[in-house]
Design a protein around this motif. Structure first.
Motif, PDB file in Angstrom:
ATOM      1  N   ALA A  38       2.345  -2.986   0.959  1.00  0.00           N
ATOM      2  CA  ALA A  38       2.491  -4.269   0.262  1.00  0.00           C
ATOM      3  C   ALA A  38       1.217  -4.647  -0.476  1.00  0.00           C
ATOM      4  N   MET A  39       0.069  -4.369   0.128  1.00  0.00           N
ATOM      5  CA  MET A  39      -1.213  -4.729  -0.493  1.00  0.00           C
ATOM      6  C   MET A  39      -1.397  -4.052  -1.849  1.00  0.00           C
ATOM      7  N   PHE A  40      -0.987  -2.785  -1.926  1.00  0.00           N
ATOM      8  CA  PHE A  40      -1.186  -2.046  -3.168  1.00  0.00           C
ATOM      9  C   PHE A  40      -0.029  -2.219  -4.150  1.00  0.00           C
ATOM     10  N   MET A  41       1.168  -2.455  -3.623  1.00  0.00           N
ATOM     11  CA  MET A  41       2.335  -2.537  -4.491  1.00  0.00           C
ATOM     12  C   MET A  41       2.571  -3.924  -5.065  1.00  0.00           C
ATOM     13  N   LEU A  42       2.256  -4.966  -4.281  1.00  0.00           N
ATOM     14  CA  LEU A  42       2.516  -6.335  -4.743  1.00  0.00           C
ATOM     15  C   LEU A  42       1.872  -6.653  -6.090  1.00  0.00           C
ATOM     16  N   PRO A  43       0.569  -6.363  -6.275  1.00  0.00           N
ATOM     17  CA  PRO A  43      -0.051  -6.667  -7.582  1.00  0.00           C
ATOM     18  C   PRO A  43       0.622  -5.926  -8.733  1.00  0.00           C
ATOM     19  N   VAL A  44       1.056  -4.695  -8.474  1.00  0.00           N
ATOM     20  CA  VAL A  44       1.712  -3.899  -9.513  1.00  0.00           C
ATOM     21  C   VAL A  44       3.064  -4.507  -9.876  1.00  0.00           C
ATOM     22  N   ILE A  45       3.824  -4.891  -8.850  1.00  0.00           N
ATOM     23  CA  ILE A  45       5.165  -5.444  -9.074  1.00  0.00           C
ATOM     24  C   ILE A  45       5.083  -6.807  -9.758  1.00  0.00           C
ATOM     25  N   VAL A  46       4.219  -7.684  -9.248  1.00  0.00           N
ATOM     26  CA  VAL A  46       4.111  -9.045  -9.774  1.00  0.00           C
ATOM     27  C   VAL A  46       3.635  -9.044 -11.226  1.00  0.00           C
ATOM     28  N   SER A  47       2.767  -8.075 -11.556  1.00  0.00           N
ATOM     29  CA  SER A  47       2.264  -8.016 -12.928  1.00  0.00           C
ATOM     30  C   SER A  47       3.215  -7.309 -13.889  1.00  0.00           C
ATOM     31  N   GLY A  48       4.405  -6.932 -13.380  1.00  0.00           N
ATOM     32  CA  GLY A  48       5.440  -6.365 -14.240  1.00  0.00           C
ATOM     33  C   GLY A  48       5.294  -4.894 -14.566  1.00  0.00           C
ATOM     34  N   HIS A  49       4.666  -4.125 -13.644  1.00  0.00           N
ATOM     35  CA  HIS A  49       4.462  -2.700 -13.900  1.00  0.00           C
ATOM     36  C   HIS A  49       5.148  -1.842 -12.831  1.00  0.00           C
ATOM     37  N   THR A  50       6.372  -2.183 -12.486  1.00  0.00           N
ATOM     38  CA  THR A  50       7.078  -1.433 -11.443  1.00  0.00           C
ATOM     39  C   THR A  50       7.299   0.029 -11.833  1.00  0.00           C
ATOM     40  N   ASP A  51       7.227   0.323 -13.118  1.00  0.00           N
ATOM     41  CA  ASP A  51       7.393   1.707 -13.552  1.00  0.00           C
ATOM     42  C   ASP A  51       6.228   2.590 -13.097  1.00  0.00           C
ATOM     43  N   TRP A  52       5.139   1.973 -12.632  1.00  0.00           N
ATOM     44  CA  TRP A  52       4.004   2.748 -12.127  1.00  0.00           C
ATOM     45  C   TRP A  52       4.271   3.327 -10.736  1.00  0.00           C
TER      46      TRP A  52
ATOM     47  N   GLU B  63      -3.760   6.081 -18.215  1.00  0.00           N
ATOM     48  CA  GLU B  63      -5.183   6.259 -17.953  1.00  0.00           C
ATOM     49  C   GLU B  63      -5.983   4.981 -18.179  1.00  0.00           C
ATOM     50  N   ASP B  64      -5.561   4.167 -19.129  1.00  0.00           N
ATOM     51  CA  ASP B  64      -6.278   2.924 -19.421  1.00  0.00           C
ATOM     52  C   ASP B  64      -5.650   1.716 -18.730  1.00  0.00           C
ATOM     53  N   ALA B  65      -4.875   1.991 -17.675  1.00  0.00           N
ATOM     54  CA  ALA B  65      -4.161   0.906 -16.991  1.00  0.00           C
ATOM     55  C   ALA B  65      -5.126  -0.039 -16.288  1.00  0.00           C
ATOM     56  N   SER B  66      -4.789  -1.307 -16.287  1.00  0.00           N
ATOM     57  CA  SER B  66      -5.569  -2.311 -15.555  1.00  0.00           C
ATOM     58  C   SER B  66      -4.649  -3.467 -15.202  1.00  0.00           C
ATOM     59  N   LEU B  67      -4.986  -4.144 -14.119  1.00  0.00           N
ATOM     60  CA  LEU B  67      -4.202  -5.294 -13.676  1.00  0.00           C
ATOM     61  C   LEU B  67      -5.020  -6.563 -13.882  1.00  0.00           C
ATOM     62  N   PRO B  68      -4.347  -7.692 -14.080  1.00  0.00           N
ATOM     63  CA  PRO B  68      -5.075  -8.966 -14.221  1.00  0.00           C
ATOM     64  C   PRO B  68      -5.923  -9.248 -12.980  1.00  0.00           C
ATOM     65  N   LEU B  69      -7.076  -9.862 -13.166  1.00  0.00           N
ATOM     66  CA  LEU B  69      -7.981 -10.127 -12.063  1.00  0.00           C
ATOM     67  C   LEU B  69      -7.339 -10.995 -10.975  1.00  0.00           C
ATOM     68  N   TRP B  70      -6.445 -11.905 -11.400  1.00  0.00           N
ATOM     69  CA  TRP B  70      -5.850 -12.816 -10.414  1.00  0.00           C
ATOM     70  C   TRP B  70      -4.986 -12.085  -9.393  1.00  0.00           C
ATOM     71  N   THR B  71      -4.538 -10.868  -9.734  1.00  0.00           N
ATOM     72  CA  THR B  71      -3.702 -10.125  -8.778  1.00  0.00           C
ATOM     73  C   THR B  71      -4.509  -9.610  -7.600  1.00  0.00           C
ATOM     74  N   ASP B  72      -5.846  -9.613  -7.698  1.00  0.00           N
ATOM     75  CA  ASP B  72      -6.673  -9.175  -6.575  1.00  0.00           C
ATOM     76  C   ASP B  72      -6.432 -10.041  -5.348  1.00  0.00           C
ATOM     77  N   VAL B  73      -6.111 -11.304  -5.588  1.00  0.00           N
ATOM     78  CA  VAL B  73      -5.855 -12.223  -4.475  1.00  0.00           C
ATOM     79  C   VAL B  73      -4.651 -11.745  -3.658  1.00  0.00           C
ATOM     80  N   LEU B  74      -3.662 -11.182  -4.354  1.00  0.00           N
ATOM     81  CA  LEU B  74      -2.445 -10.725  -3.673  1.00  0.00           C
ATOM     82  C   LEU B  74      -2.722  -9.599  -2.690  1.00  0.00           C
ATOM     83  N   ARG B  75      -3.779  -8.842  -2.932  1.00  0.00           N
ATOM     84  CA  ARG B  75      -4.089  -7.718  -2.049  1.00  0.00           C
ATOM     85  C   ARG B  75      -4.402  -8.186  -0.632  1.00  0.00           C
ATOM     86  N   TYR B  76      -4.936  -9.391  -0.522  1.00  0.00           N
ATOM     87  CA  TYR B  76      -5.309  -9.897   0.793  1.00  0.00           C
ATOM     88  C   TYR B  76      -4.182 -10.697   1.456  1.00  0.00           C
ATOM     89  N   LEU B  77      -3.137 -11.002   0.704  1.00  0.00           N
ATOM     90  CA  LEU B  77      -2.068 -11.846   1.239  1.00  0.00           C
ATOM     91  C   LEU B  77      -1.366 -11.233   2.454  1.00  0.00           C
TER      92      LEU B  77
END
Length: 283
Positions: A94-108, A245-259
Motif C-alpha cells: 500500500a505504501m508504494f502503490m497508493l501514491p501511484v494510484i492516487v496520482s493517476g498512474h495505475t498503468d505503472w 524513465e522520466d517518471a515522477s510523482l507529485p511531492l504531496w503524494t509522499d505523505v501517503l507513503r506514511y499513511l
C-alpha cells in the motif's frame, strides 16, 4: 528500591550498552568502508548488540534469564504468526502503490500480476522461516527487554513513542555511513534518519503488540524480517511495471507513503491499551 526505580536502573544500563555499540559502529565507519571483512565483523556485532546488551544487563543486575520470551507458543497463536508475515507485506504494498494510484498512474503497476505477487510472497515465506532468525539479535533486546522495562515507566503510548525514537537512533550509523564515507550530503543523511524515526515508531507498536499477545519474540522476529524484505520485494515488482524513465510523482503524494504505517500504529496502540485495561480489570 521500588519497582519503577529497578526498571529505570535496568533500562538505563541496557541503553548505555546498546549505544556504546552504536558509537563503536560510527567510529569504525572508515575501516568498514576499506575492508569487507571488518565491515562484516562490525556489522554482525552491531546487529546482535541489543540481545548482547539485554544479556549483560540481566547478568550485571542479577535479574536472571527468566522470561526472555524465547518460546514459540504456536498453539493458539498461529494466526498471529500469519499476521506477522502478511501485514507488513500488505502495508508496504500500500505504501508504494497508493501514491501511484492516487496520482493517476495505475498503468505503472504492470509488475503486480497474480503470478508475480504469488511468486514473491512464496519466496519471502520460504526465506522468513530461516533468515528471519538473524533478527533475534534485535528483537530479544527491543521487544523482549526494552519495551518490558519502558512500559511501567512511560505507559503504553510513551513506550511506543520513546521506544521508536530509541530504535531509530540505534540505526543512525546505517543512515550516516554513506555520508561519513564521502557519499551524499548531510541533509540527505538526516532526512533518512527522520524518515526512519517515523517508520520505526509506527511499526514498533505492531511489534510490541505481537510480543505481548503471544508472550514470545518470534512473531516480532518474523514481522521485522518482513518489514525489511517486503520493501525490496514491492520495489522490485514496481520496477517491472511500465514506468517511464522520466517518471515522477507529485511531492504531496509522499505523505501517503506514511499513511498505512500510521494506521497500523493507531490500531495497535488502541489494542495495546484495551488489553492493558482488561488485565487491570481482571486483577
Amino acid at each position: 528500591m521500588t519497582t519503577k526505580k529497578v526498571n529505570a536502573k535496568r533500562l538505563g544500563i541496557y541503553l548505555l550498552i546498546v549505544f556504546l555499540f552504536m558509537l563503536l559502529n560510527i567510529l569504525c565507519a572508515k575501516p568498514m568502508n576499506q575492508s569487507n571483512t571488518v565491515y562484516y565483523v562490525i556489522y554482525m556485532i552491531f546487529s546482535f548488540s541489543p540481545a548482547i546488551a539485554s544479556l549483560i544487563t540481566r547478568f550485571v543486575t542479577k535479574e536472571g534469564f527468566r522470561d526472555m520470551k524465547l518460546h514459540l507458543h504456536f498453539i493458539g497463536n498461529f494466526k498471529w504468526y500469519i499476521l506477522a508475515f502478511g501485514l507488513p507485506l500488505l502495508c508496504f504494498s500500500a505504501m508504494f502503490m497508493l501514491p501511484v494510484i492516487v496520482s493517476g498512474h495505475t498503468d505503472w503497476l504492470g509488475g503486480f500480476t497474480f503470478c508475480n505477487v504469488l511468486s514473491n510472497a512464496l519466496i519471502l515465506f520460504a526465506f522468513s522461516a530461516v533468515q528471519s532468525i538473524g533478527l533475534l539479535g534485535e528483537e530479544l533486546g527491543w521487544r523482549g527487554y526494552m519495551n518490558q522495562k519502558m512500559e511501567p515507566l512511560f505507559g503504553t503510548v510513551g513506550t511506543c513513542l520513546i521506544g521508536g525514537i530509541v530504535w531509530g537512533l540505534w540505526h543512525l550509523p546505517m543512515d550516516i555511513v554513506g555520508y561519513l564515507g564521502g557519499y551524499g550530503t548531510l541533509s540527505e543523511a538526516l532526512g533518512s534518519t527522520f524518515g526512519r524515526f517515523a517508520m520505526l515508531t509506527c511499526f514498533g507498536a505492531f511489534l510490541m503488540w505481537l510480543t505481548k499477545k503471544t508472550d514470545s519474540v518470534f512473531p516480532a522476529v518474523i514481522a521485522h524480517f518482513m518489514y525489511n524484505e517486503s520493501q525490496g520485494a514491492v520495489m522490485m515488482l514496481l520496477g517491472e511495471g511500465n514506468i517511464p524513465e522520466d517518471a515522477s510523482l507529485p511531492l504531496w503524494t509522499d505523505v501517503l507513503r506514511y499513511l498505512p504505517l500510521f494506521v497500523i500504529a493507531v490500531v495497535f496502540v488502541v489494542l495495546l491499551l484495551r488489553d492493558k485495561k482488561r488485565s487491570i480489570q481482571t486483577v
